[in-house]
Scaffold this motif. Structure first.
Motif, short mmCIF file in Angstrom:
data_model
loop_
_atom_site.label_atom_id
_atom_site.label_comp_id
_atom_site.label_asym_id
_atom_site.label_seq_id
_atom_site.Cartn_x
_atom_site.Cartn_y
_atom_site.Cartn_z
N GLY A 1 0.81 -1.21 0.00
CA GLY A 1 0.00 0.00 0.00
C GLY A 1 0.84 1.26 0.00
N ILE A 2 1.85 1.30 -0.82
CA ILE A 2 2.73 2.47 -0.85
C ILE A 2 1.96 3.72 -1.29
N VAL A 3 1.10 3.56 -2.28
CA VAL A 3 0.21 4.66 -2.67
C VAL A 3 -1.15 4.41 -2.04
N ARG A 4 -1.59 5.34 -1.21
CA ARG A 4 -2.90 5.23 -0.56
C ARG A 4 -3.40 6.63 -0.25
N GLY B 1 -2.23 8.05 4.22
CA GLY B 1 -1.26 8.49 3.24
C GLY B 1 -0.77 9.90 3.51
N LEU B 2 0.53 10.12 3.39
CA LEU B 2 1.12 11.44 3.56
C LEU B 2 0.92 12.24 2.29
N PRO B 3 0.41 13.47 2.37
CA PRO B 3 0.20 14.26 1.15
C PRO B 3 1.51 14.51 0.40
N VAL B 4 1.48 14.26 -0.89
CA VAL B 4 2.65 14.49 -1.76
C VAL B 4 2.18 15.30 -2.96
N ASP B 5 2.58 16.57 -3.00
CA ASP B 5 2.26 17.41 -4.15
C ASP B 5 3.24 17.11 -5.28
N LEU B 6 2.70 17.12 -6.48
CA LEU B 6 3.48 16.67 -7.64
C LEU B 6 3.20 17.62 -8.79
N GLY B 7 4.27 18.26 -9.34
CA GLY B 7 4.00 19.19 -10.43
C GLY B 7 5.23 19.54 -11.24
N ILE B 8 4.99 20.03 -12.45
CA ILE B 8 6.03 20.45 -13.38
C ILE B 8 6.55 21.83 -12.97
N ALA B 9 7.87 22.00 -13.09
CA ALA B 9 8.49 23.29 -12.78
C ALA B 9 9.63 23.54 -13.76
N ASP B 10 10.06 24.78 -13.85
CA ASP B 10 11.16 25.13 -14.74
C ASP B 10 12.51 24.84 -14.08
N GLY B 11 13.54 24.77 -14.93
CA GLY B 11 14.90 24.68 -14.42
C GLY B 11 15.42 23.27 -14.19
N PHE B 12 14.77 22.27 -14.77
CA PHE B 12 15.21 20.88 -14.59
C PHE B 12 15.60 20.27 -15.93
N GLY B 13 16.59 19.35 -15.89
CA GLY B 13 16.89 18.54 -17.04
C GLY B 13 15.82 17.49 -17.27
#
Length: 671
Positions: free
Chosen positions: A199-202, A208-220
């Motif tokens: 149950g790693i994703v729940r 489940g611990l909140p994990v925000d996920l998003g695209i940002a500038d400045g990455f390879g």
């Protein structure tokens, strides 16, 4: 073929190396456990070891031999009575046995009436060595105290975390945008497959611990950052793949902290910033020598993704089999995908007398390619040409020059195993095959092999000799014709530079590479594809399998290189010189620590390093009839290779790696 259902016979094999006074001896002792005497039979065995064609045999004779398939016959008139034994001893092998898997891994009898009887077989024993035979992955125990507070393989570029929060039950992913949603879905599918009950994703309702996920500038392209705070965790990256890799790292941290809380923590605050050292971090899998079902391949891909490996080199054809559906030539799989007694391709490398093998349908290939894409992995198919084509030629014999006479042999003992560069039919067939592969494999990179063409290849083909006269002159053609029926490739792959075989192969590769380029594809090849220096270096790359020095020299000539030297990165090589270890030994041996510490560009100049694409381990499957042997040879060495490809050289640490490697998944978990 009639196959008796119960084994009434047992075979024991022993190996004694040569001494100052005695020749090497590979002895096979057959016991008749039945109540009936037998005579006029043949004992058929196969395994990685190859009996030398000019072998001296005691107690019988070598009746047939194709590569590693050998058939022994007892003396005329010999009768094997019930409960008695017959021993036949061979005093010549293509190479000496070094490990228990080198010996016979399958055996059966062909009786006088043509029926086939199974034979129970024990692993080969070395005289004077009674050590317990090793199978299964070596799982390093996780220590109570580790050199680092978090568990991550491969190790990131910067880890600056502090504090300890209560280990969350799982991760509640909160993606923003399409790329983040796709990455979250791919990660969820990955952990549900590899760690189904954890149950790693729940969701937050289940802890489940909140994990925000998003695209940002400045990455390879594959870079990411993870920020830990009191409010939760945020993963940022410039691409979907970067977000996926960030989640893999976060998942590893969670699993380590949850399963070993005395050793690892889940950070309360801080940041991890990461990107790979090399762009090509590959694994090659040979599915020709042993067949792996689609389910096995897909699970293996998931393990590659957990190691942040991003190239899957799928070796789909070789002398022993053809493994991919081609609509234009259904006989390739009808004939070439199966081995068995009485079939065009006999039992080899531990396959028994009954038909065995398989192939990947186009639907299965599409499934694999789709899954790989979700996991950030590009798939490179390999069809090995012009050599290593014995199975292909059994399926499409018209690729052979009808006027060809005599024989030449590959290093693996296959006769006349190269498709003919001088025949128009060769290119008609190959272009149809390649067009179908291009449609299946989205990466538009096709590997064409080009390795281990025998020195005498096509020396008995009038068409090939005529073409060689046109491009190299009468002298070269005449010299090449003299290699007909001359046994070469007995103890190692021939060096063919400057030979007629090399000239003909160069003609072939130039045309095939030009065709692939016209379809918008990059051509891959083993380092022998550089013979003649004819392929377009801007639209190709080479896999350097012999030595780091040889790869450096090719890089200096302008070839893009993937480094995979057999001495270290061939995972079929044993973990140590001990007989009790499974695997091969022709290139040496390499335990996980040796592989981990190996420098793939030692001695390279900056100009040579500019042509480095990356590194790749190669899984050749000759010894892997036993899947516990697969686990023993592949894990944890594949993770050691992954860290070489990802982690900056100055940040590598064997002590740290060994403390963490026990948490990485293995494919079979076999013992």
């Amino acid at each position: 073929m009639t196959l008796q259902s119960k084994s009434a016979f047992r075979l024991e094999t022993t190996w004694a190396p040569a001494t100052a006074t005695d020749k090497l001896a590979y002895s096979l002792t057959l016991t008749n456990l039945s109540s009936k005497a037998i005579e006029g039979f043949r004992l058929c065995v196969s395994g990685p070891a190859r009996i030398d064609p000019a072998v001296t045999v005691e107690g019988g004779r070598l009746a047939e031999r194709l590569s590693n398939h050998s058939e022994f016959a007892p003396p005329d008139g010999f009768v094997l009575q019930p409960r008695e034994t017959w021993t036949v001893t061979a005093h010549g092998l293509s190479y000496p046995l070094r490990h228990w898997t080198d010996g016979a891994t399958a055996a059966y009898l062909v009786l006088a009436d043509g029926t086939v009887a199974p034979v129970a077989l024990a692993p080969t024993k070395a005289i004077g060595d009674n050590a317990v035979l090793k199978r299964g992955a070596e799982i390093y125990p996780v220590p109570v105290q580790a050199p680092v507070p978090v568990s991550i393989i491969p190790w990131p570029r910067t880890v600056a975390v502090s504090g300890r929060r209560a280990v969350p039950r799982g991760l509640a992913l909160r993606p923003k945008g399409t790329a983040a949603t796709d990455a979250a879905g791919a990660f969820g599918d990955l952990v549900d497959s590899l760690f189904a009950v954890e149950g790693i994703v729940r969701n937050e309702a289940e802890g489940g611990l909140p994990v925000d996920l998003g695209i940002a500038d400045g990455f390879g392209r594959e870079a990411y950052a993870i920020r830990f705070s009191a409010d939760g965790v945020a993963v940022s990256a410039g691409t979907r793949t970067g977000l996926f890799y960030g989640l893999v790292t976060l998942g590893q941290i969670l699993r380590g902290a949850r399963s070993h809380p005395e050793t690892f923590l889940f950070p309360a605050e801080g940041e991890i910033r990461d990107e790979p050292a090399l762009g090509w971090r590959g694994t090659h899998l040979d599915v020709a020598r042993q067949f792996y079902a689609t389910a096995e391949v897909k699970t293996f891909l998931r393990i590659l993704a957990w190691n942040k490996l991003n190239r899957f080199h799928w070796h789909l054809s070789d002398d022993e089999a053809w493994r991919v559906e081609i609509s234009a030539y259904p006989e390739l799989t009808k004939v070439g995908a199966w081995r068995g007694h009485g079939l065009p391709v006999p039992p080899l490398l531990g396959s028994g007398p009954e038909p065995s093998g398989g192939y990947y349908t186009k639907a299965a290939v599409r499934e694999v390619v789709q899954l790989a894409g979700q996991l950030g992995i590009e798939v490179v198919p390999e069809i090995d040409v012009p050599g290593h084509c014995y199975a292909m030629l059994q399926a499409i014999p018209e690729l052979r020059d009808p006027g060809e006479s005599g024989e030449y042999f590959s290093v693996q003992g296959f006769p006349n195993n190269c498709i003919n560069p001088a025949r128009p039919e060769t290119y008609i067939v190959l272009e149809k095959i390649l067009d179908e592969l291009i449609e299946l494999f989205l990466f538009k990179t096709i590997h064409v092999g080009a390795d281990e063409v025998p020195l005498g290849a096509w020396s008995g083909s009038p068409q090939a000799l005529a073409r060689l006269t046109e491009v190299g002159g009468e002298g070269l053609a005449a010299a090449h014709a003299k290699r007909l029926n001359v046994v070469t490739n007995t103890h190692g792959a021939d060096e063919i530079d400057g030979s007629g075989a090399a000239v003909l192969q160069a003609e072939f590769l130039k045309r095939i590479q030009s065709f692939l380029a016209s379809r918008g594809c990059v051509t891959g090849g083993w380092q022998e594809a550089a013979h003649g220096n004819v392929i377009d270096k801007q639209k190709s790359y080479l896999c350097g399998w012999r030595t780091v020095e040889a790869s450096a020299a090719l890089a200096g000539e302008g070839y893009a290189m993937v480094v995979c030297p057999g001495q270290v990165y061939y995972l079929d090589m044993a973990n140590s010189p001990a007989w009790s270890e499974p695997g091969a030994a022709w290139a040496g041996w390499s335990d996980p620590e040796k592989l981990y510490g190996f420098d793939p560009v030692e001695g390279w100049t900056d100009a040579q390093k500019a042509k480095l694409l990356g590194v790749q381990c190669c899984i050749w499957s000759e010894p892997m009839t036993d899947r516990a042997v697969f686990d023993r040879l592949v894990f944890p060495r594949i993770s050691a290779l992954a860290e070489t490809g990802w982690t900056q050289p100055e940040q590598k640490s064997w002590k740290r790696f060994k403390a963490l490697a026990g948490l990485m998944p293995v494919l079979y978990g076999a013992k």
